[in-house]
Design a protein around this motif. Structure first.
Motif, PDB file in Angstrom:
ATOM      1  N   PRO A 152     -52.712 -54.085   5.860  1.00 24.73           N
ATOM      2  CA  PRO A 152     -51.644 -53.574   6.732  1.00 24.73           C
ATOM      3  C   PRO A 152     -51.304 -54.518   7.890  1.00 24.73           C
ATOM      4  CG  PRO A 152     -53.671 -52.307   7.008  1.00 24.73           C
ATOM      5  CD  PRO A 152     -53.860 -53.164   5.802  1.00 24.73           C
ATOM      6  N   ASP A 153     -52.303 -55.179   8.456  1.00 21.51           N
ATOM      7  CA  ASP A 153     -52.007 -56.103   9.556  1.00 21.51           C
ATOM      8  C   ASP A 153     -51.166 -57.273   9.060  1.00 21.51           C
ATOM      9  OD1 ASP A 153     -52.418 -57.116  12.339  1.00 21.51           O
ATOM     10  OD2 ASP A 153     -53.441 -58.746  11.266  1.00 21.51           O
ATOM     11  N   LEU A 154     -51.506 -57.775   7.882  1.00 26.56           N
ATOM     12  CA  LEU A 154     -50.730 -58.862   7.287  1.00 26.56           C
ATOM     13  C   LEU A 154     -49.303 -58.387   6.994  1.00 26.56           C
ATOM     14  CD1 LEU A 154     -52.005 -61.300   4.551  1.00 26.56           C
ATOM     15  CD2 LEU A 154     -49.769 -60.233   4.328  1.00 26.56           C
ATOM     16  N   PHE A 155     -49.156 -57.170   6.507  1.00 25.34           N
ATOM     17  CA  PHE A 155     -47.827 -56.623   6.236  1.00 25.34           C
ATOM     18  C   PHE A 155     -47.003 -56.593   7.518  1.00 25.34           C
ATOM     19  CE2 PHE A 155     -44.776 -53.142   5.919  1.00 25.34           C
ATOM     20  CZ  PHE A 155     -44.185 -53.369   4.693  1.00 25.34           C
ATOM     21  N   ARG A 156     -47.613 -56.148   8.621  1.00 26.76           N
ATOM     22  CA  ARG A 156     -46.880 -56.084   9.892  1.00 26.76           C
ATOM     23  C   ARG A 156     -46.455 -57.475  10.351  1.00 26.76           C
ATOM     24  NH1 ARG A 156     -50.721 -51.979  10.872  1.00 26.76           N
ATOM     25  NH2 ARG A 156     -52.147 -53.483  11.842  1.00 26.76           N
ATOM     26  N   ARG A 157     -47.299 -58.486  10.101  1.00 25.50           N
ATOM     27  CA  ARG A 157     -46.993 -59.842  10.559  1.00 25.50           C
ATOM     28  C   ARG A 157     -46.032 -60.580   9.630  1.00 25.50           C
ATOM     29  NH1 ARG A 157     -51.150 -63.297  10.430  1.00 25.50           N
ATOM     30  NH2 ARG A 157     -52.608 -61.970   9.274  1.00 25.50           N
ATOM     31  N   THR A 158     -45.754 -59.995   8.484  1.00 23.92           N
ATOM     32  CA  THR A 158     -44.864 -60.665   7.531  1.00 23.92           C
ATOM     33  C   THR A 158     -43.438 -60.719   8.076  1.00 23.92           C
ATOM     34  OG1 THR A 158     -46.162 -60.024   5.590  1.00 23.92           O
ATOM     35  CG2 THR A 158     -43.841 -60.556   5.225  1.00 23.92           C
ATOM     36  N   HIS A 159     -42.898 -61.927   8.094  1.00 24.44           N
ATOM     37  CA  HIS A 159     -41.499 -62.118   8.486  1.00 24.44           C
ATOM     38  C   HIS A 159     -40.592 -61.880   7.286  1.00 24.44           C
ATOM     39  CE1 HIS A 159     -37.896 -63.758  10.234  1.00 24.44           C
ATOM     40  NE2 HIS A 159     -37.874 -64.792   9.411  1.00 24.44           N
ATOM     41  N   LYS A 160     -40.930 -62.470   6.135  1.00 23.72           N
ATOM     42  CA  LYS A 160     -40.156 -62.291   4.915  1.00 23.72           C
ATOM     43  C   LYS A 160     -41.087 -62.292   3.707  1.00 23.72           C
ATOM     44  CE  LYS A 160     -35.960 -62.618   6.799  1.00 23.72           C
ATOM     45  NZ  LYS A 160     -34.959 -61.506   6.792  1.00 23.72           N
ATOM     46  N   PHE A 161     -40.755 -61.465   2.735  1.00 31.72           N
ATOM     47  CA  PHE A 161     -41.388 -61.553   1.419  1.00 31.72           C
ATOM     48  C   PHE A 161     -40.461 -62.390   0.536  1.00 31.72           C
ATOM     49  CE2 PHE A 161     -43.409 -57.668   2.984  1.00 31.72           C
ATOM     50  CZ  PHE A 161     -44.730 -57.891   2.613  1.00 31.72           C
ATOM     51  N   LEU A 162     -40.981 -63.499   0.014  1.00 34.43           N
ATOM     52  CA  LEU A 162     -40.162 -64.430  -0.748  1.00 34.43           C
ATOM     53  C   LEU A 162     -40.639 -64.526  -2.196  1.00 34.43           C
ATOM     54  CD1 LEU A 162     -39.777 -67.420   1.759  1.00 34.43           C
ATOM     55  CD2 LEU A 162     -38.276 -65.436   1.465  1.00 34.43           C
ATOM     56  N   LEU A 163     -39.679 -64.708  -3.087  1.00 40.95           N
ATOM     57  CA  LEU A 163     -39.975 -65.060  -4.465  1.00 40.95           C
ATOM     58  C   LEU A 163     -40.138 -66.580  -4.553  1.00 40.95           C
ATOM     59  CD1 LEU A 163     -37.282 -62.633  -5.730  1.00 40.95           C
ATOM     60  CD2 LEU A 163     -39.715 -62.350  -6.196  1.00 40.95           C
ATOM     61  N   VAL A 164     -40.533 -67.081  -5.704  1.00 41.33           N
ATOM     62  CA  VAL A 164     -40.842 -68.511  -5.825  1.00 41.33           C
ATOM     63  C   VAL A 164     -39.613 -69.370  -5.521  1.00 41.33           C
ATOM     64  CG1 VAL A 164     -41.728 -70.313  -7.342  1.00 41.33           C
ATOM     65  CG2 VAL A 164     -42.610 -67.975  -7.540  1.00 41.33           C
ATOM     66  N   HIS A 165     -38.488 -69.036  -6.119  1.00 44.71           N
ATOM     67  CA  HIS A 165     -37.217 -69.729  -5.842  1.00 44.71           C
ATOM     68  C   HIS A 165     -36.942 -69.747  -4.345  1.00 44.71           C
ATOM     69  CE1 HIS A 165     -32.924 -69.068  -4.836  1.00 44.71           C
ATOM     70  NE2 HIS A 165     -32.653 -69.988  -5.755  1.00 44.71           N
ATOM     71  N   ASP A 166     -37.137 -68.593  -3.719  1.00 44.06           N
ATOM     72  CA  ASP A 166     -36.815 -68.451  -2.301  1.00 44.06           C
ATOM     73  C   ASP A 166     -37.687 -69.352  -1.441  1.00 44.06           C
ATOM     74  OD1 ASP A 166     -35.592 -66.409  -3.688  1.00 44.06           O
ATOM     75  OD2 ASP A 166     -36.774 -64.815  -2.755  1.00 44.06           O
ATOM     76  N   PHE A 167     -38.972 -69.445  -1.816  1.00 47.19           N
ATOM     77  CA  PHE A 167     -39.905 -70.255  -1.035  1.00 47.19           C
ATOM     78  C   PHE A 167     -39.524 -71.730  -1.117  1.00 47.19           C
ATOM     79  CE2 PHE A 167     -43.872 -72.635  -0.414  1.00 47.19           C
ATOM     80  CZ  PHE A 167     -44.299 -72.105   0.796  1.00 47.19           C
ATOM     81  N   ILE A 168     -39.187 -72.210  -2.309  1.00 43.01           N
ATOM     82  CA  ILE A 168     -38.807 -73.617  -2.462  1.00 43.01           C
ATOM     83  C   ILE A 168     -37.507 -73.901  -1.719  1.00 43.01           C
ATOM     84  CG2 ILE A 168     -38.174 -75.425  -4.103  1.00 43.01           C
ATOM     85  CD1 ILE A 168     -41.135 -74.670  -4.169  1.00 43.01           C
ATOM     86  N   VAL A 169     -36.534 -72.996  -1.816  1.00 44.65           N
ATOM     87  CA  VAL A 169     -35.271 -73.177  -1.087  1.00 44.65           C
ATOM     88  C   VAL A 169     -35.527 -73.172   0.416  1.00 44.65           C
ATOM     89  CG1 VAL A 169     -33.036 -72.104  -0.560  1.00 44.65           C
ATOM     90  CG2 VAL A 169     -33.808 -72.294  -2.934  1.00 44.65           C
ATOM     91  N   PHE A 170     -36.424 -72.304   0.870  1.00 42.88           N
ATOM     92  CA  PHE A 170     -36.778 -72.289   2.295  1.00 42.88           C
ATOM     93  C   PHE A 170     -37.391 -73.629   2.721  1.00 42.88           C
ATOM     94  CE2 PHE A 170     -40.185 -71.769   5.435  1.00 42.88           C
ATOM     95  CZ  PHE A 170     -39.436 -71.381   6.534  1.00 42.88           C
ATOM     96  N   LYS A 171     -38.296 -74.153   1.917  1.00 39.21           N
ATOM     97  CA  LYS A 171     -38.909 -75.438   2.252  1.00 39.21           C
ATOM     98  C   LYS A 171     -37.862 -76.552   2.287  1.00 39.21           C
ATOM     99  CE  LYS A 171     -42.773 -76.152   2.701  1.00 39.21           C
ATOM    100  NZ  LYS A 171     -43.628 -76.136   3.912  1.00 39.21           N
ATOM    101  N   MET A 172     -36.818 -76.431   1.499  1.00 41.90           N
ATOM    102  CA  MET A 172     -35.776 -77.456   1.454  1.00 41.90           C
ATOM    103  C   MET A 172     -34.785 -77.344   2.609  1.00 41.90           C
ATOM    104  SD  MET A 172     -34.780 -77.690  -2.570  1.00 41.90           S
ATOM    105  CE  MET A 172     -35.764 -78.671  -3.707  1.00 41.90           C
ATOM    106  N   THR A 173     -34.425 -76.099   2.950  1.00 38.84           N
ATOM    107  CA  THR A 173     -33.301 -75.896   3.872  1.00 38.84           C
ATOM    108  C   THR A 173     -33.647 -75.154   5.156  1.00 38.84           C
ATOM    109  OG1 THR A 173     -32.681 -73.763   2.909  1.00 38.84           O
ATOM    110  CG2 THR A 173     -31.764 -75.751   1.864  1.00 38.84           C
ATOM    111  N   GLY A 174     -34.773 -74.441   5.171  1.00 41.89           N
ATOM    112  CA  GLY A 174     -35.106 -73.604   6.316  1.00 41.89           C
ATOM    113  C   GLY A 174     -34.455 -72.228   6.259  1.00 41.89           C
ATOM    114  N   ARG A 175     -33.674 -71.930   5.215  1.00 46.60           N
ATOM    115  CA  ARG A 175     -33.014 -70.631   5.089  1.00 46.60           C
ATOM    116  C   ARG A 175     -33.835 -69.691   4.201  1.00 46.60           C
ATOM    117  NH1 ARG A 175     -26.979 -70.120   3.497  1.00 46.60           N
ATOM    118  NH2 ARG A 175     -27.569 -67.985   4.079  1.00 46.60           N
TER     119      ARG A 175
END
Length: 509
Positions: A152-175
């Motif tokens: 639960p503490d980790l859930f509260r601290r989560t900013h976004k739940f990302l899928l694999v595509h989303d994580f790679i796009v985030f690493k590329m663009t910051g979005r």
């Protein structure tokens, strides 16, 4: 720095379950370079499957750097990059973009209790009507609930739940974005409205601000940052285009862009996707419905768990003779097995195989089902078993094809990809059993080609995804159904159906 819009080369990144493939394409669909590298999965418990999300990125950087060197191209030659991925896998990140735990992979089965909880909050019928999905540990929502209940503490601290595509796009663009095709595999997405479902989020207690913004596949997301460019070998400012889920991209990569078109990818299992202009829901919930990567279209999807792996089971447990002969010949054991199957007439002289070695997926969804050989007589040989496996898989595909047709989608041809598509005999069996032409394409890595088509469309190299597919997907000669086998296979298919119905309720443990 911004990459020139006049270049016509695109990079596709395919982050699969066991590794990352990067491929460089031109706008004719020609492969100019390709690189692949594996990464590990972790198994904290027998039914748990996890991965380190940072490894997805470091592995991506390795293969993108290699394809530029292999293809002898400069970073500035790349017009755009797009990503396709293993679906359903989820990772939480903090507001600095750091993963808060290992990703929970689509194969993970720990979330059966969470699925029961979901069914008590939202009826399975309503879940299907909204999301096009059944309630199953396969999907992302129960994984998020597991984190909420157990961390639960980790859930509260989560900013976004990302899928694999989303994580790679985030690493590329910051979005932090996702695309419709991936979002529609979370069990949280309203596939008709094209947005996160208020009903599902409210029932499950998942704040929408913890989810990425959903956008259409093929949409320009942003540009490669200086830091990302330094790591992955591409140029700062390279356009990054939203990609899609691996199965939808594979459908695009074999040209499934209009109603009447369908694809089957057969590797370990078989994923069959039919293009639909409208959401088509099955009243019996045998097939799933998700968003396609083509415009605002949808796919009707059937997942069959044990198809190619049934043939592998034979190779590993009964195929010592074929394997030994393959070593002598310097050949692939599967090619030797196919030659043996070709010696047996259509219908395997009465032998029937049901390939449910790990339970049945669509359209039965029977976890208790098991693999069966039936109709054996003393005159049957190992070659009969091999051919029966090839035919059994084709019968399984036909079973789902008939459900697709019952939903009002006419199918005029089957486009195929995956390891099984390399086998002439297996694909001819499929054409004969299905009664429609089977079409293979020149580029075997259809998933990556689908992402490349999205990249090219997203930066305006084509007017539409459909136009891009028609230019970049090149088909091989069609395998037409052999009329002389139709009656044999109709009778065998009827026996196959009756056999399954007769044993469906048996509990084998």
């Amino acid at each position: 720095m911004t990459t020139s819009a006049m270049t016509d080369l695109v990079v596709a990144i395919d982050v699969g379950t066991s590794g990352v493939r990067a491929m460089l394409f031109d706008t004719t669909g020609k492969v100019l370079a390709s690189a692949y590298e594996e990464f590990d999965s972790l198994f904290p418990s027998p039914s748990w499957v996890e991965q380190e999300a940072p490894t997805w990125w470091t592995t991506t950087c390795k293969v993108t750097t290699r394809i530029l060197k292999e293809g002898d191209h400069e970073p500035a030659d790349i017009a755009a990059v797009s990503v396709t991925n293993q679906r359903e896998t989820i990772v939480p990140i903090d507001d600095a973009g750091r993963p808060l735990r290992r990703a929970i992979v689509w194969q993970d089965r720990r979330t059966v209790p969470q699925c029961e909880r979901i069914a008590n909050m939202v009826s399975p019928e309503e879940v299907y009507q909204i999301t096009g999905l059944t309630i199953d540990p396969y999907f992302s929502a129960p994984k998020i609930l597991w984190i909420e209940e157990n961390e639960p503490d980790l859930f509260r601290r989560t900013h976004k739940f990302l899928l694999v595509h989303d994580f790679i796009v985030f690493k590329m663009t910051g979005r932090t974005i996702t695309d419709y095709s991936n979002a529609s595999r979370t069990m949280l997405f309203d596939i008709s409205a094209g947005k996160w479902s208020d009903t599902m989020l409210a029932a499950l207690g998942i704040p929408d601000e913890k989810l990425p913004d959903p956008i259409r596949p093929g949409t320009l997301v942003g540009e490669l940052t200086e830091e990302a460019a330094r790591h992955c070998g591409l140029a700062e400012g390279t356009p990054v285009v939203a990609g899609g889920g691996d199965q939808q991209c594979a459908a695009l990569g074999v040209g499934v862009v209009r109603e009447g078109m369908i694809k089957a990818t057969t590797g370990t299992g078989t994923f069959m996707l039919a293009h639909s202009d409208l959401p088509r829901l099955d009243p019996e919930r045998r097939l799933l419905c998700s968003r396609h990567v083509v415009g605002d279209a949808f796919v009707v999807e059937a997942s069959m768990f044990t198809t190619g792996s049934a043939l592998r089971w034979f190779r590993d447990n009964l195929g010592s003779e074929e394997c030994a002969r393959a070593i002598e010949m310097g050949a692939d054991p599967y090619d030797v097995m196919a030659e043996e199957a070709a010696k047996i007439p259509a219908g395997s002289e009465g032998v029937i195989h049901i390939p449910h070695l790990v339970g049945a997926g669509a359209p039965y969804w029977n976890p208790h089902a098991r693999g069966v050989f039936a109709g054996l007589a003393l005159g049957h040989t190992r070659a009969h078993l091999i051919r029966a496996i090839l035919e059994g898989v084709a019968f399984e595909i036909r079973t789902n094809l008939e459900v697709v047709r019952s939903l009002g989608l006419e199918v005029s041809e089957m486009r195929v990809t995956g390891g099984a598509a390399k086998s002439d005999i297996w694909m001819q069996i499929q054409a004969d059993v299905l009664g429609v032409p089977v079409i293979r394409t020149e580029v075997g890595e259809a998933t990556a080609l689908g992402a490349a088509i999205l990249a090219a469309t997203g930066v305006g190299l084509f007017r539409s995804t459909t136009d891009a597919a028609e230019q970049m997907v090149r088909t091989r000669s069609r395998l037409e159904p052999q009329v002389e086998n139709a009656e044999v296979y109709d009778a065998s298919f009827e026996r196959y159906r009756r056999l399954y119905q007769g044993i469906a309720d048996i509990r084998w443990e």
